[in-house]
Write a protein that holds these residues in place. Structure first.
Motif, PDB file in Angstrom:
ATOM      1  N   TYR A 136      45.431  34.523  32.528  1.00  0.00           N
ATOM      2  CA  TYR A 136      45.571  33.166  33.038  1.00  0.00           C
ATOM      3  C   TYR A 136      45.555  33.010  34.554  1.00  0.00           C
ATOM      4  CZ  TYR A 136      46.714  32.172  28.214  1.00  0.00           C
ATOM      5  OH  TYR A 136      46.656  32.063  26.843  1.00  0.00           O
ATOM      6  N   VAL A 137      45.752  34.080  35.293  1.00  0.00           N
ATOM      7  CA  VAL A 137      45.729  33.986  36.757  1.00  0.00           C
ATOM      8  C   VAL A 137      44.328  34.388  37.226  1.00  0.00           C
ATOM      9  CG1 VAL A 137      46.709  34.859  38.910  1.00  0.00           C
ATOM     10  CG2 VAL A 137      48.193  34.461  36.943  1.00  0.00           C
ATOM     11  N   PRO A 138      43.689  33.547  38.023  1.00  0.00           N
ATOM     12  CA  PRO A 138      42.305  33.843  38.434  1.00  0.00           C
ATOM     13  C   PRO A 138      42.231  34.887  39.554  1.00  0.00           C
ATOM     14  CG  PRO A 138      43.024  31.784  39.406  1.00  0.00           C
ATOM     15  CD  PRO A 138      44.151  32.248  38.516  1.00  0.00           C
ATOM     16  N   PHE A 139      42.458  36.133  39.192  1.00  0.00           N
ATOM     17  CA  PHE A 139      42.336  37.230  40.146  1.00  0.00           C
ATOM     18  C   PHE A 139      40.859  37.516  40.402  1.00  0.00           C
ATOM     19  CE2 PHE A 139      46.376  38.600  38.034  1.00  0.00           C
ATOM     20  CZ  PHE A 139      47.184  38.458  39.131  1.00  0.00           C
ATOM     21  N   PRO A 140      40.523  37.984  41.613  1.00  0.00           N
ATOM     22  CA  PRO A 140      39.174  38.528  41.781  1.00  0.00           C
ATOM     23  C   PRO A 140      39.062  39.782  40.903  1.00  0.00           C
ATOM     24  CG  PRO A 140      40.489  38.821  43.775  1.00  0.00           C
ATOM     25  CD  PRO A 140      41.319  38.041  42.808  1.00  0.00           C
ATOM     26  N   HIS A 141      37.928  40.036  40.331  1.00  0.00           N
ATOM     27  CA  HIS A 141      37.780  41.139  39.378  1.00  0.00           C
ATOM     28  C   HIS A 141      37.431  42.454  40.052  1.00  0.00           C
ATOM     29  CE1 HIS A 141      38.270  38.601  35.929  1.00  0.00           C
ATOM     30  NE2 HIS A 141      37.415  37.751  36.451  1.00  0.00           N
ATOM     31  N   GLU A 142      38.048  42.720  41.152  1.00  0.00           N
ATOM     32  CA  GLU A 142      37.796  43.971  41.848  1.00  0.00           C
ATOM     33  C   GLU A 142      39.080  44.766  41.964  1.00  0.00           C
ATOM     34  OE1 GLU A 142      38.202  42.877  46.481  1.00  0.00           O
ATOM     35  OE2 GLU A 142      36.486  42.028  45.446  1.00  0.00           O
ATOM     36  N   ARG A 143      38.941  46.044  41.918  1.00  0.00           N
ATOM     37  CA  ARG A 143      40.095  46.921  42.125  1.00  0.00           C
ATOM     38  C   ARG A 143      40.292  47.091  43.614  1.00  0.00           C
ATOM     39  NH1 ARG A 143      41.349  50.505  37.583  1.00  0.00           N
ATOM     40  NH2 ARG A 143      42.254  51.876  39.116  1.00  0.00           N
ATOM     41  N   ILE A 144      41.530  47.161  44.024  1.00  0.00           N
ATOM     42  CA  ILE A 144      41.854  47.361  45.427  1.00  0.00           C
ATOM     43  C   ILE A 144      42.456  48.760  45.519  1.00  0.00           C
ATOM     44  CG2 ILE A 144      43.231  46.533  47.342  1.00  0.00           C
ATOM     45  CD1 ILE A 144      43.135  43.777  45.815  1.00  0.00           C
ATOM     46  N   ASN A 145      41.695  49.656  46.154  1.00  0.00           N
ATOM     47  CA  ASN A 145      42.018  51.087  46.120  1.00  0.00           C
ATOM     48  C   ASN A 145      42.083  51.499  44.651  1.00  0.00           C
ATOM     49  OD1 ASN A 145      42.039  51.121  48.886  1.00  0.00           O
ATOM     50  ND2 ASN A 145      44.245  51.030  49.062  1.00  0.00           N
ATOM     51  N   HIS A 146      43.190  51.978  44.173  1.00  0.00           N
ATOM     52  CA  HIS A 146      43.287  52.302  42.753  1.00  0.00           C
ATOM     53  C   HIS A 146      44.254  51.373  42.019  1.00  0.00           C
ATOM     54  CE1 HIS A 146      46.429  54.759  44.660  1.00  0.00           C
ATOM     55  NE2 HIS A 146      47.087  54.650  43.525  1.00  0.00           N
ATOM     56  N   TYR A 147      44.475  50.189  42.590  1.00  0.00           N
ATOM     57  CA  TYR A 147      45.363  49.206  41.971  1.00  0.00           C
ATOM     58  C   TYR A 147      44.570  48.023  41.439  1.00  0.00           C
ATOM     59  CZ  TYR A 147      49.027  51.676  44.487  1.00  0.00           C
ATOM     60  OH  TYR A 147      49.867  52.638  44.963  1.00  0.00           O
ATOM     61  N   GLN A 148      44.909  47.600  40.251  1.00  0.00           N
ATOM     62  CA  GLN A 148      44.397  46.344  39.733  1.00  0.00           C
ATOM     63  C   GLN A 148      45.179  45.231  40.440  1.00  0.00           C
ATOM     64  OE1 GLN A 148      42.054  45.781  37.455  1.00  0.00           O
ATOM     65  NE2 GLN A 148      41.679  47.882  36.818  1.00  0.00           N
ATOM     66  N   PRO A 149      44.579  44.036  40.612  1.00  0.00           N
ATOM     67  CA  PRO A 149      45.333  42.935  41.234  1.00  0.00           C
ATOM     68  C   PRO A 149      46.633  42.618  40.499  1.00  0.00           C
ATOM     69  CG  PRO A 149      43.010  42.401  41.170  1.00  0.00           C
ATOM     70  CD  PRO A 149      43.181  43.679  40.399  1.00  0.00           C
ATOM     71  N   VAL A 150      46.628  42.727  39.181  1.00  0.00           N
ATOM     72  CA  VAL A 150      47.854  42.448  38.433  1.00  0.00           C
ATOM     73  C   VAL A 150      48.929  43.488  38.756  1.00  0.00           C
ATOM     74  CG1 VAL A 150      47.259  43.699  36.314  1.00  0.00           C
ATOM     75  CG2 VAL A 150      48.728  41.688  36.189  1.00  0.00           C
ATOM     76  N   ASP A 151      48.534  44.735  39.062  1.00  0.00           N
ATOM     77  CA  ASP A 151      49.517  45.754  39.457  1.00  0.00           C
ATOM     78  C   ASP A 151      50.201  45.378  40.765  1.00  0.00           C
ATOM     79  OD1 ASP A 151      49.006  47.404  37.274  1.00  0.00           O
ATOM     80  OD2 ASP A 151      47.408  48.473  38.326  1.00  0.00           O
ATOM     81  N   LEU A 152      49.424  44.834  41.705  1.00  0.00           N
ATOM     82  CA  LEU A 152      50.005  44.423  42.983  1.00  0.00           C
ATOM     83  C   LEU A 152      50.974  43.258  42.794  1.00  0.00           C
ATOM     84  CD1 LEU A 152      46.808  44.688  45.190  1.00  0.00           C
ATOM     85  CD2 LEU A 152      48.724  46.272  45.104  1.00  0.00           C
ATOM     86  N   LEU A 153      50.599  42.309  41.958  1.00  0.00           N
ATOM     87  CA  LEU A 153      51.495  41.173  41.699  1.00  0.00           C
ATOM     88  C   LEU A 153      52.774  41.635  41.010  1.00  0.00           C
ATOM     89  CD1 LEU A 153      51.964  38.151  41.878  1.00  0.00           C
ATOM     90  CD2 LEU A 153      50.768  37.917  39.702  1.00  0.00           C
ATOM     91  N   LEU A 154      52.653  42.503  40.037  1.00  0.00           N
ATOM     92  CA  LEU A 154      53.843  43.017  39.353  1.00  0.00           C
ATOM     93  C   LEU A 154      54.710  43.852  40.285  1.00  0.00           C
ATOM     94  CD1 LEU A 154      52.407  43.913  35.845  1.00  0.00           C
ATOM     95  CD2 LEU A 154      54.023  42.086  36.397  1.00  0.00           C
ATOM     96  N   ALA A 155      54.092  44.599  41.195  1.00  0.00           N
ATOM     97  CA  ALA A 155      54.870  45.382  42.166  1.00  0.00           C
ATOM     98  C   ALA A 155      55.709  44.450  43.035  1.00  0.00           C
ATOM     99  CB  ALA A 155      53.933  46.230  43.028  1.00  0.00           C
ATOM    100  N   ILE A 156      55.130  43.340  43.457  1.00  0.00           N
ATOM    101  CA  ILE A 156      55.873  42.373  44.269  1.00  0.00           C
ATOM    102  C   ILE A 156      56.993  41.745  43.440  1.00  0.00           C
ATOM    103  CG2 ILE A 156      55.698  40.155  45.461  1.00  0.00           C
ATOM    104  CD1 ILE A 156      52.820  41.063  46.269  1.00  0.00           C
TER     105      ILE A 156
END
Length: 110
Positions: free
Chosen positions: A42-62
């Motif tokens: 449901y969240v419109p993330f860009p579909h690219e990996r950032i380094n070895h993190y998925q965008p959802v991983d970064l959001l969950l880390a925060i």
């Protein structure tokens, strides 16, 4: 008849526990909600990996850092070296604070 965990006894009385021990309960709650899957859907993330993190991983880390009570992203540095915390919340590694800051700036959130 439903299967699964019915009773759970949790104690935080051991001497060697970190102050992030309760994060397991929050992580379990997120898993039961299917939060990762819902965010990806449901969240419109860009579909690219950032380094070895998925965008959802970064959001969950925060999110985990906020729930853990860390007041600033720069304070998440201690989570990079806390293998127990990473294991509890199911992360392979914790992103560097500057990576989180750049990602939030990219979204216009900072």
């Amino acid at each position: 008849m439903p299967s699964g965990l019915r009773q759970l006894a949790i104690s935080f009385e051991e001497q060697g526990l970190t102050h992030f021990g309760g994060m397991f309960l929050f992580h379990r709650f997120c898993k039961i909600l299917g939060l990762r899957r819902r965010l990806q859907r449901y969240v419109p993330f860009p579909h690219e990996r950032i380094n070895h993190y998925q965008p959802v991983d970064l959001l969950l880390a925060i999110l985990y850092a906020m729930v853990a009570g860390l007041p600033r992203l720069s304070k998440t540095r201690i989570l990079q070296y806390n293998g127990a915390f990473q294991h509890l919340v199911g992360l392979r590694g914790f992103p560097h604070p500057s990576r989180l800051t750049r990602w939030l700036r990219q979204w216009g959130a900072l």
